[in-house]
Enzyme design. Sequence first.
Site, PDB file in Angstrom:
ATOM      1  CG  HIS A 152       6.070   6.923   6.165  1.00 25.64           C
ATOM      2  ND1 HIS A 152       5.051   6.159   6.698  1.00 25.64           N
ATOM      3  CD2 HIS A 152       5.830   8.214   6.570  1.00 25.64           C
ATOM      4  CE1 HIS A 152       4.223   6.944   7.391  1.00 25.64           C
ATOM      5  NE2 HIS A 152       4.675   8.191   7.322  1.00 25.64           N
ATOM      6  CG  HIS A 209       1.574  10.393   4.711  1.00 25.01           C
ATOM      7  ND1 HIS A 209       1.139  11.565   5.278  1.00 25.01           N
ATOM      8  CD2 HIS A 209       2.367   9.801   5.639  1.00 25.01           C
ATOM      9  CE1 HIS A 209       1.668  11.691   6.485  1.00 25.01           C
ATOM     10  NE2 HIS A 209       2.413  10.620   6.729  1.00 25.01           N
ATOM     11  CD  GLU A 234      -0.543   8.706   7.843  1.00 28.56           C
ATOM     12  OE1 GLU A 234       0.429   7.943   7.609  1.00 28.56           O
ATOM     13  OE2 GLU A 234      -0.496   9.630   8.686  1.00 28.56           O
TER      14      GLU A 234
END
Length: 386
Positions: free
Chosen positions: A151, A220, A351
Amino acid sequence: MFMTAPEIRVRCAPGPFPCSRAPVRAGPRLPVVVLGEKVWGAMTAVTREVFGRMPQEEGGGEVEKFTLRSGSVKVEILSLGCIIAALETRGRDGVFSDVVLGFDTLEGYTRKHPFFGAVVGRVANRIGKGRFTVHGQDYQLFLNNGPNSLHGGARGFDKVLWSPQVLPNGVCFFRLSPDGEEGYPGDLQVWVTYTLNGEELAINYQAQTSKTTPINLTNHAYFNLAGQGSRDIYDHEISIEADSYLPVDSTKIPTGEVAAVQGTGFDLRQPVELGKHLQKFGLDGFDHNFCLQQEQARHLAARARHPPTGRAMEVHTTQPGIQFYTGNNLDGSLKGKGAVVYPKHSAFCLETQNWPDAVNKPHFPNTLLHPGEEYNHTTWLVFSTA
């Protein structure tokens, strides 16, 4: 005042192109009334207020909260990490409940947490060993997930302040990710635009770069359609429009195989009750990419439904994949909104994104953005009561 043009185009300072290539449709002579900090337009109200200030060690900047409200959905978004801090929608009884995990105060979001509600990048999901090669040059990223980069690294897009611009039915956030940030090449200009129309929340991601770079943006948010703080998601029904998924190794990096879901616990093409399904197949939960249509046009990706309350959500996207995550790493150690704790399997994430580690797997969908090109993807969350 009245807007007579068929389209509204809003430019986000200091960015060089409009917030959304997909224009905000105004309709003929749509009245837009500005009341102090409130903007009304297309039946959506937009308000802004100060949510807090960042700690001095993080620059001490002001964090704003933007509230988008239609007749059926209310969503609160922070200028820190473009975080969806709350999302309220109706149940069958007409009562609104907040269906996303998060915190009541800024302090919760400035501490370590599992990316609640945030936009993550420059590359969402995992890059194996944090390494990739572009045009013969090797790049090494920060390793923040075992042997991998996750991420965006140590200080990804979720941990920085974005510059906001209010739209008639939403808000656009802009930031410049400088060349070398978290090890990535190129100055990357990024726009994230949230718009609310009735029961539909759209999230548009756009970017331009000065050097070839991998990019993969997603939100997210952790959902529990029974209401955030509910014990688990076992009574939710889930379906995903995917004929294949990506098996992963012990560190959650795809092996490279694209496996058929047919005859496996990953076959979610028809709705399954999550708790019974996990038990039937002996699964500890999901944290896998499901492979969607490869064409960049809007397509249905997934549905989630909570039969006891009647709340339902459809996810549509232009992306080629969707990471289905069932909150396996939640462990009750975090106190969220209303001082409730979030145990394992108390929320799910859907996601929409490119496939994980695509930069290292040439047979996966392309994740490289080149100078002169535009990254442009949209995800739509459509809420209803059934």
